[in-house]
Design an enzyme around this catalytic site. Structure first.
Site, PDB file in Angstrom:
ATOM      1  CE1 TYR A  23      29.078  35.566  94.224  1.00 53.18           C
ATOM      2  CE2 TYR A  23      28.077  36.062  96.344  1.00 53.18           C
ATOM      3  CZ  TYR A  23      28.795  35.212  95.531  1.00 53.18           C
ATOM      4  OH  TYR A  23      29.214  34.005  96.013  1.00 53.18           O
TER       5      TYR A  23
ATOM      6  CD  GLU B  27      29.225  32.183  93.297  1.00 55.45           C
ATOM      7  OE1 GLU B  27      30.013  32.321  94.239  1.00 55.45           O
ATOM      8  OE2 GLU B  27      29.600  31.968  92.122  1.00 55.45           O
TER       9      GLU B  27
END
Ligand code: GDP
Ligand code: MN
Length: 379
Positions: free
Chosen positions: A101, A189
């Site tokens: 992530y 992101e």
């Protein structure tokens, strides 16, 4: 404003972040053709502006062009969290060795951007945040200095990224930070950023949220807005310059000023009601704006009562009252309206409203209680 995955990834690519080869398709036939071009093994990815598409069945792995066509047919007929799938991204399938992530967002409390990373990326990231918060690392960035190389190394170390990937990771980190700052994003992101079987780092998913207040200086990005993904109410609100956020309650709120709107919602809650929306009609109180605002509020079937809370400063209360009355004449609704007007010419404003059979209130507390009671009677 949220960007689609395919739009986010194109911005990433412009900033030097590796993404899979792929294109968007609106029909299953196109998906098949793209799959052929890409060599057969592809992922079919629903393009809707919500997270958790994978878990909802909106991300499917195809082994061949005909498989791609079948799966695209299925995915294009899906509705995910209320949004119909109109497009799919057909991407070359990746051989995933590990999912990381990697994101950047604003930390308002710290008043700076924060880079967030985790070795445990992928669809369970929320679960990781809950059960294993140590696996999520954060690094605040001084916006005057930008993202520094040592900060990137700190992150790489903290997520135990093998050294052989550091150089690629550094490039991706700079690319993500540049994307974030250059687009005035509030979120950029990559989840997952994957390590592939052949040891490359690739951004498999992308999410960018732009700051609506900065869109005026990014006309190219503003054009990327997908009107299909917006509710009719949101589109209408934007057209009239109203800030509108739909909520789940039964009391529609029409207020001038964002702070007053927040306060109004709090008071509604305090007296046992639940706001159906946040709506700031802004300065002035032209009848067309008031009409649009009421139309938007009343189009929500859950609304049982409307609370109008207006502070008349420069705008005079009698003008506002006339605006409301004109709007109601056009809209013809039976939903009870409670109006609290304060400021210049308020007595005159209240008299006009009372003559028009609206419920008036002297204070905000009084108005909120009357609105809650009216909603209960109507429900
Ligand atoms: P999200 O569920 O909306 O976040 O969609 P993602 O694009 O992140 O995809 C969800 C998951 O599908 C990823 O975490 C991967 O595990 C998987 N996935 C996505 N693309 C590929 C791919 O090209 N190959 C493989 N094997 N899995 C993929
Ligand atoms: Mn994802």
């Amino acid at each position: 404003m949220k960007l689609h995955e395919y739009q986010s990834k194109l911005l990433f690519a412009k900033n030097g972040i590796p993404i899979p080869r792929g294109r968007v398709a609106a029909t299953a036939r196109e998906a098949r053709d793209i799959a052929s071009e890409l060599g057969g093994r592809v992922v079919i990815k629903s393009q809707v502006l919500v997270g958790g598409r994978g878990k909802a069945g909106g991300i499917r792995l195809a082994k061949s062009p005909s498989d791609a066509e079948d799966l695209a047919t299925q995915v294009l007929s899906m509705t995910i969290k209320g949004l119909p799938v109109r497009k799919v991204l057909v991407d070359e399938a990746a051989d995933i060795h590990k999912e990381i992530y990697f994101g950047i967002t604003n930390d308002r409390a710290a008043r700076r951007p924060v880079v967030i990373a985790s070795s445990e990326g992928g669809v369970e990231i929320e679960e990781v945040a809950r059960t294993d918060p140590d696996k999520i690392v954060r690094e605040h960035i001084d916006p005057a200095l930008g993202l520094r190389d040592y900060e990137i190394r700190n992150i790489a170390l903290a997520i135990e990224l093998p050294r052989e990937h550091w150089r690629a990771f550094e490039k991706i980190a700079h690319g993500l930070y540049n994307t974030y700052t250059q687009t005035d994003a509030t979120l950029a992101e990559i989840n997952p950023l994957v390590i592939t079987g052949d040891k490359r780092l690739v951004a498999l998913d992308g999410k960018i949220v732009l700051d609506d207040n900065a869109l005026y200086r990014h006309l190219d990005l503003a054009e990327m807005r997908d009107l299909d993904e917006e509710s009719a109410q949101e589109t209408e609100a934007r057209k009239y310059g109203l800030s509108y956020v739909k909520l789940d309650g039964e009391i529609g709120c029409m207020v001038n000023g964002a702070g007053l709107a927040m306060g109004t919602m709090d008071i509604v809650k305090l007296f046992g009601g639940a706001p159906a929306n946040f709506l700031d009609i802004g300065g002035g109180a032209q009848a067309d704006k008031v009409t649009a605002a009421l139309r938007i509020i009343l189009s929500d079937p859950k609304v049982r009562a409307v609370l109008i809370n207006i502070f008349g400063g420069i705008t005079r209360c009698d003008e506002v009252a006339r605006g409301i009355i004109a709007a109601l004449a056009e809209l013809k609704t039976h939903v009870p309206m409670v109006v609290r007007l304060v400021g210049t010419n308020e007595a005159e404003g209240r008299r006009l409203l009372a003559d028009a059979n609206l419920i008036t209130a002297a204070s905000l507390a009084d108005a909120a209680q009357k609105a809650v009671a009216a909603a209960q009677r109507a429900g």
